[in-house]
Every structure is written in structure tokens, then in C-alpha cells.
Design a protein around this motif. Structure first.
Motif, PDB file in Angstrom:
ATOM      1  N   THR A  53      46.292  39.714  33.476  1.00 47.01           N
ATOM      2  CA  THR A  53      46.637  41.037  33.924  1.00 47.01           C
ATOM      3  C   THR A  53      45.205  41.535  34.889  1.00 47.01           C
ATOM      4  O   THR A  53      44.710  42.269  36.077  1.00 47.01           O
ATOM      5  CB  THR A  53      47.209  42.042  33.769  1.00 47.01           C
ATOM      6  OG1 THR A  53      48.563  41.580  33.721  1.00 47.01           O
ATOM      7  CG2 THR A  53      47.238  43.775  34.840  1.00 47.01           C
ATOM      8  N   ILE A  54      44.372  41.800  33.368  1.00 46.30           N
ATOM      9  CA  ILE A  54      43.126  41.965  34.233  1.00 46.30           C
ATOM     10  C   ILE A  54      42.227  41.814  34.797  1.00 46.30           C
ATOM     11  O   ILE A  54      41.559  41.790  36.032  1.00 46.30           O
ATOM     12  CB  ILE A  54      42.008  42.680  33.063  1.00 46.30           C
ATOM     13  CG1 ILE A  54      42.749  43.731  31.904  1.00 46.30           C
ATOM     14  CG2 ILE A  54      40.437  42.759  32.861  1.00 46.30           C
ATOM     15  CD1 ILE A  54      42.857  44.781  32.556  1.00 46.30           C
ATOM     16  N   ARG A  55      42.616  39.969  34.438  1.00 48.80           N
ATOM     17  CA  ARG A  55      41.614  38.511  34.631  1.00 48.80           C
ATOM     18  C   ARG A  55      41.780  38.790  37.017  1.00 48.80           C
ATOM     19  O   ARG A  55      41.073  38.780  37.781  1.00 48.80           O
ATOM     20  CB  ARG A  55      42.061  37.315  34.575  1.00 48.80           C
ATOM     21  CG  ARG A  55      41.129  36.805  35.630  1.00 48.80           C
ATOM     22  CD  ARG A  55      41.240  35.208  34.771  1.00 48.80           C
ATOM     23  NE  ARG A  55      42.488  34.612  34.297  1.00 48.80           N
ATOM     24  CZ  ARG A  55      42.822  35.127  32.378  1.00 48.80           C
ATOM     25  NH1 ARG A  55      41.868  35.320  31.789  1.00 48.80           N
ATOM     26  NH2 ARG A  55      44.244  34.849  32.055  1.00 48.80           N
ATOM     27  N   ARG A  56      43.574  39.444  37.324  1.00 54.94           N
ATOM     28  CA  ARG A  56      44.300  39.127  38.058  1.00 54.94           C
ATOM     29  C   ARG A  56      43.065  39.965  39.010  1.00 54.94           C
ATOM     30  O   ARG A  56      42.808  40.721  40.178  1.00 54.94           O
ATOM     31  CB  ARG A  56      45.426  38.927  38.372  1.00 54.94           C
ATOM     32  CG  ARG A  56      45.651  37.885  37.739  1.00 54.94           C
ATOM     33  CD  ARG A  56      47.478  37.653  37.638  1.00 54.94           C
ATOM     34  NE  ARG A  56      47.679  37.345  38.382  1.00 54.94           N
ATOM     35  CZ  ARG A  56      48.781  37.824  40.319  1.00 54.94           C
ATOM     36  NH1 ARG A  56      49.749  38.315  39.172  1.00 54.94           N
ATOM     37  NH2 ARG A  56      49.286  36.735  40.846  1.00 54.94           N
ATOM     38  N   ILE A  57      43.207  41.312  38.508  1.00 54.87           N
ATOM     39  CA  ILE A  57      43.168  42.718  38.981  1.00 54.87           C
ATOM     40  C   ILE A  57      41.547  42.350  39.555  1.00 54.87           C
ATOM     41  O   ILE A  57      40.862  43.011  40.949  1.00 54.87           O
ATOM     42  CB  ILE A  57      42.456  44.205  38.368  1.00 54.87           C
ATOM     43  CG1 ILE A  57      44.979  44.004  38.465  1.00 54.87           C
ATOM     44  CG2 ILE A  57      42.109  45.280  38.977  1.00 54.87           C
ATOM     45  CD1 ILE A  57      44.929  45.318  36.770  1.00 54.87           C
ATOM     46  N   GLU A  58      40.955  41.863  38.799  1.00 48.73           N
ATOM     47  CA  GLU A  58      38.847  41.534  38.787  1.00 48.73           C
ATOM     48  C   GLU A  58      38.772  40.916  40.045  1.00 48.73           C
ATOM     49  O   GLU A  58      38.231  40.700  40.983  1.00 48.73           O
ATOM     50  CB  GLU A  58      38.157  41.620  37.917  1.00 48.73           C
ATOM     51  CG  GLU A  58      38.283  42.871  36.833  1.00 48.73           C
ATOM     52  CD  GLU A  58      37.430  42.059  35.261  1.00 48.73           C
ATOM     53  OE1 GLU A  58      36.981  42.859  34.397  1.00 48.73           O
ATOM     54  OE2 GLU A  58      37.008  41.162  35.071  1.00 48.73           O
ATOM     55  N   ASN A  59      39.838  40.256  40.444  1.00 51.17           N
ATOM     56  CA  ASN A  59      39.643  38.844  41.482  1.00 51.17           C
ATOM     57  C   ASN A  59      39.964  39.129  42.772  1.00 51.17           C
ATOM     58  O   ASN A  59      40.473  38.141  43.437  1.00 51.17           O
ATOM     59  CB  ASN A  59      40.407  37.164  40.985  1.00 51.17           C
ATOM     60  CG  ASN A  59      39.522  37.126  39.570  1.00 51.17           C
ATOM     61  OD1 ASN A  59      38.096  37.288  39.314  1.00 51.17           O
ATOM     62  ND2 ASN A  59      39.873  35.983  38.879  1.00 51.17           N
ATOM     63  N   GLY A  60      40.666  40.285  42.185  1.00 48.91           N
ATOM     64  CA  GLY A  60      41.083  40.809  43.923  1.00 48.91           C
ATOM     65  C   GLY A  60      42.614  40.449  43.719  1.00 48.91           C
ATOM     66  O   GLY A  60      43.100  40.387  44.590  1.00 48.91           O
ATOM     67  N   LYS A  61      43.368  39.418  43.175  1.00 40.67           N
ATOM     68  CA  LYS A  61      44.556  38.169  43.449  1.00 40.67           C
ATOM     69  C   LYS A  61      45.868  39.725  43.578  1.00 40.67           C
ATOM     70  O   LYS A  61      47.024  39.603  43.895  1.00 40.67           O
ATOM     71  CB  LYS A  61      45.445  38.127  42.260  1.00 40.67           C
ATOM     72  CG  LYS A  61      43.876  36.731  42.481  1.00 40.67           C
ATOM     73  CD  LYS A  61      44.183  36.014  41.814  1.00 40.67           C
ATOM     74  CE  LYS A  61      43.357  34.573  41.959  1.00 40.67           C
ATOM     75  NZ  LYS A  61      42.864  32.984  42.388  1.00 40.67           N
ATOM     76  N   VAL A  62      45.862  40.809  42.254  1.00 46.07           N
ATOM     77  CA  VAL A  62      47.280  41.349  42.778  1.00 46.07           C
ATOM     78  C   VAL A  62      46.273  43.081  42.232  1.00 46.07           C
ATOM     79  O   VAL A  62      44.909  43.941  42.729  1.00 46.07           O
ATOM     80  CB  VAL A  62      47.721  41.511  41.953  1.00 46.07           C
ATOM     81  CG1 VAL A  62      48.859  40.516  41.068  1.00 46.07           C
ATOM     82  CG2 VAL A  62      47.372  42.130  39.718  1.00 46.07           C
ATOM     83  N   LEU A  63      46.882  44.034  43.380  1.00 43.67           N
ATOM     84  CA  LEU A  63      46.161  45.558  42.497  1.00 43.67           C
ATOM     85  C   LEU A  63      47.348  46.207  41.592  1.00 43.67           C
ATOM     86  O   LEU A  63      47.858  45.384  41.810  1.00 43.67           O
ATOM     87  CB  LEU A  63      46.770  46.717  44.058  1.00 43.67           C
ATOM     88  CG  LEU A  63      45.696  46.304  45.356  1.00 43.67           C
ATOM     89  CD1 LEU A  63      46.269  46.732  47.195  1.00 43.67           C
ATOM     90  CD2 LEU A  63      44.374  46.527  45.709  1.00 43.67           C
ATOM     91  N   PRO A  64      46.312  46.816  40.682  1.00 45.35           N
ATOM     92  CA  PRO A  64      47.055  47.930  39.768  1.00 45.35           C
ATOM     93  C   PRO A  64      48.516  48.658  40.448  1.00 45.35           C
ATOM     94  O   PRO A  64      47.709  49.348  41.263  1.00 45.35           O
ATOM     95  CB  PRO A  64      45.166  48.298  38.671  1.00 45.35           C
ATOM     96  CG  PRO A  64      44.871  48.616  40.279  1.00 45.35           C
ATOM     97  CD  PRO A  64      45.033  47.621  40.762  1.00 45.35           C
ATOM     98  N   ASN A  65      48.995  48.753  39.483  1.00 48.29           N
ATOM     99  CA  ASN A  65      49.738  50.074  40.092  1.00 48.29           C
ATOM    100  C   ASN A  65      49.197  51.158  39.517  1.00 48.29           C
ATOM    101  O   ASN A  65      49.029  51.023  38.978  1.00 48.29           O
ATOM    102  CB  ASN A  65      51.698  49.978  38.901  1.00 48.29           C
ATOM    103  CG  ASN A  65      51.739  50.113  37.706  1.00 48.29           C
ATOM    104  OD1 ASN A  65      50.702  50.220  36.765  1.00 48.29           O
ATOM    105  ND2 ASN A  65      52.265  49.171  37.296  1.00 48.29           N
ATOM    106  N   LEU A  66      49.931  52.051  39.890  1.00 50.70           N
ATOM    107  CA  LEU A  66      49.644  53.849  39.337  1.00 50.70           C
ATOM    108  C   LEU A  66      49.133  54.159  37.368  1.00 50.70           C
ATOM    109  O   LEU A  66      48.244  54.679  37.230  1.00 50.70           O
ATOM    110  CB  LEU A  66      50.511  54.798  39.278  1.00 50.70           C
ATOM    111  CG  LEU A  66      49.808  56.259  39.988  1.00 50.70           C
ATOM    112  CD1 LEU A  66      48.114  56.731  40.850  1.00 50.70           C
ATOM    113  CD2 LEU A  66      50.858  57.220  40.335  1.00 50.70           C
ATOM    114  N   PHE A  67      49.955  53.798  37.071  1.00 56.14           N
ATOM    115  CA  PHE A  67      49.933  53.284  35.412  1.00 56.14           C
ATOM    116  C   PHE A  67      48.487  53.039  35.778  1.00 56.14           C
ATOM    117  O   PHE A  67      47.635  53.204  34.614  1.00 56.14           O
ATOM    118  CB  PHE A  67      51.376  52.832  34.763  1.00 56.14           C
ATOM    119  CG  PHE A  67      51.089  52.724  33.152  1.00 56.14           C
ATOM    120  CD1 PHE A  67      51.106  53.835  32.323  1.00 56.14           C
ATOM    121  CD2 PHE A  67      50.892  51.500  32.631  1.00 56.14           C
ATOM    122  CE1 PHE A  67      51.467  53.560  30.744  1.00 56.14           C
ATOM    123  CE2 PHE A  67      50.553  50.999  31.950  1.00 56.14           C
ATOM    124  CZ  PHE A  67      50.787  52.325  30.751  1.00 56.14           C
TER     125      PHE A  67
END
Length: 65
Positions: free
Chosen positions: A26-40
């Protein structure tokens, strides 16, 4: 990019940032711009990075100046 930069500035690994709540993937995908984190997830990452929402918004605001 902000998450990775802030994480590296603090000497954290992706595993450190993920803690017991998130996965390294999850962290890797957020850092690579593949997903946006939900509010939590967003607030959890800010908490793990010891960052206030104000600091985050300041950084984002200055990207576009």
C-alpha cells in the motif's frame, strides 16, 4: 512523492511507515502514485510521519507557487 520524501527524511522504511495497520505494498503504491489514500490512510500516514495536516497543506500549496 511527498510521502516518500517525508519518509526518507525521517529515516523510515516502507515497512516502518506501514506499521501494523497498512501493508508495504500500500505504501509503495501510494508513493508511486498508483493509488490515492483514503481518508483513514491519509491521516494514519501523517500520524506515522509525525506531520500535521497544516504542514502537509503548506507543502502542497508551495508546490504550485
Amino acid at each position: 512523492m511527498f510521502v516518500k520524501t517525508a519518509r526518507l527524511e525521517r529515516g523510515l522504511t516502507q515497512k516502518d511507515l506501514a506499521g501494523d495497520t497498512l501493508s508495504e505494498r500500500t505504501i509503495r503504491r501510494i508513493e508511486n502514485g498508483k493509488v490515492l489514500p483514503n481518508l483513514f490512510t491519509f491521516f494514519y500516514i501523517l500520524y506515522r510521519l509525525d506531520l500535521s495536516v497544516e504542514r502537509f497543506l503548506y507543502f502542497i500549496n508551495n508546490l504550485f507557487l
